[in-house]
Scaffold this motif. Structure first.
Motif, short mmCIF file in Angstrom:
data_model
loop_
_atom_site.label_atom_id
_atom_site.label_comp_id
_atom_site.label_asym_id
_atom_site.label_seq_id
_atom_site.Cartn_x
_atom_site.Cartn_y
_atom_site.Cartn_z
N ARG A 172 163.45 86.11 50.22
CA ARG A 172 164.67 86.21 51.29
C ARG A 172 164.74 84.55 52.38
O ARG A 172 166.33 84.70 52.82
N ALA A 173 163.83 84.35 52.42
CA ALA A 173 163.76 82.64 52.87
C ALA A 173 164.85 81.91 52.88
O ALA A 173 165.40 80.82 53.11
N ALA A 174 164.81 82.01 51.45
CA ALA A 174 166.06 80.92 50.64
C ALA A 174 167.35 81.23 51.39
O ALA A 174 168.09 80.35 51.16
N GLU A 175 167.39 82.53 50.70
CA GLU A 175 168.80 82.89 51.13
C GLU A 175 169.44 82.57 53.07
O GLU A 175 170.26 82.45 52.47
N LEU A 176 168.31 82.64 53.29
CA LEU A 176 169.17 82.63 54.97
C LEU A 176 169.26 81.26 54.70
O LEU A 176 170.05 80.94 55.81
#
Length: 269
Positions: free
Chosen positions: A61-65
């Protein structure tokens, strides 16, 4: 002469069954050790696995953000960064719990490696507190003890190392804990308090439970072999605990007080 011979034979048989009981008890202690270890390690691994999976999800999710932040306008960027900050905070907390469980697993394995030998030859020093913590941990394989019994530890620090066969110390503490557990089993408010005391004379362990207690007239009788107030038990637990304590130069007594109160005293050195 016949009477004397009969007494001698009876004494010999008594000694034989006591020795057999000690051998059987040692084997049972090792079985209990591994059952408790497997149970506790399974719990550690389940929690560690959960946090490991959470770590993977949060990193994804951090990579998506980060990718969205690169393409976002300034207003959207602030919201994305706020979510990312919260996500990283949660990840930090999860990682802390993951590390805690890994260290707990290491502690369990340390006890597994050392305790089966049950001898101080490994160079490790053990105190009464160490034995108590280990036996409580292993007894948590019992679901009622783990989830339903409130356990309070009041442990004295700077205790002397135990000298002698470590198996005996473990067996004594286990028998006393098991007796306290059976006294409170089934109670909604089940509670056991363990207190250790260290002084120049030696070390003591006092176990208190909020069970029905022991009548004044039974406080000595309960240590006799085969005497029990619980039909489903043989009545050998407290007898064995006291016998082993005596072999170590110590003693076990049942004290007055609310519920059951038992004190183990071991001499210094």
């Amino acid at each position: 002469m016949v009477a004397e011979g009969g007494e001698s034979a009876q004494s010999g048989r008594s000694s034989q069954w006591e020795e057999a009981l000690l051998v059987s008890s040692h084997d049972a202690a090792l079985g209990r050790l591994f059952r408790g270890t497997i149970h506790n390690l399974n719990g550690v691994l389940q929690v560690a696995t959960f946090h490991g999976e959470m770590e993977g999800m949060m990193l994804a999710r951090a990579a998506e953000l980060f990718e969205q932040a690169r393409r976002a306008e300034s207003a959207e960027l602030a919201a994305l960064l706020a979510e990312l900050e919260a996500l990283l905070g949660g990840q930090r907390d999860s990682l802390g719990q993951f590390t805690e469980k890994i260290n707990q697993g290491r502690g369990i394995m340390r006890r597994v490696v050392l305790t089966p030998a049950l001898t101080p030859a490994s160079g490790e020093s053990w105190t009464l507190n160490d034995v108590l913590r280990a036996e409580i941990e292993f007894l948590c394989a019992d679901s009622f003890f783990k989830h339903k019994v409130a356990k309070q530890l009041e442990l004295a620090e700077d205790q002397p190392s135990l000298q002698g066969n470590l198996a005996l110390f473990h067996e004594i503490v286990h028998r006393l804990l098991e007796n306290a557990l059976e006294a409170v089993r089934g109670r909604e408010d089940a509670a056991i308090t363990a207190t250790t005391i260290a002084n120049e004379a030696g070390v003591e362990l006092v176990l208190r439970d909020n069970g029905p207690g022991v009548a004044q007239g039974d406080r000595e009788r309960i240590f006799a072999p085969f005497y029990t107030t619980r039909p489903e038990h043989l009545g050998l637990g407290l007898f064995l605990a006291r016998k082993l304590a005596g072999e170590l130069g110590g003693e076990i007594s049942c004290l007055a007080g609310a519920g059951g109160v038992f004190k183990l005293r071991l001499p210094a050195g």
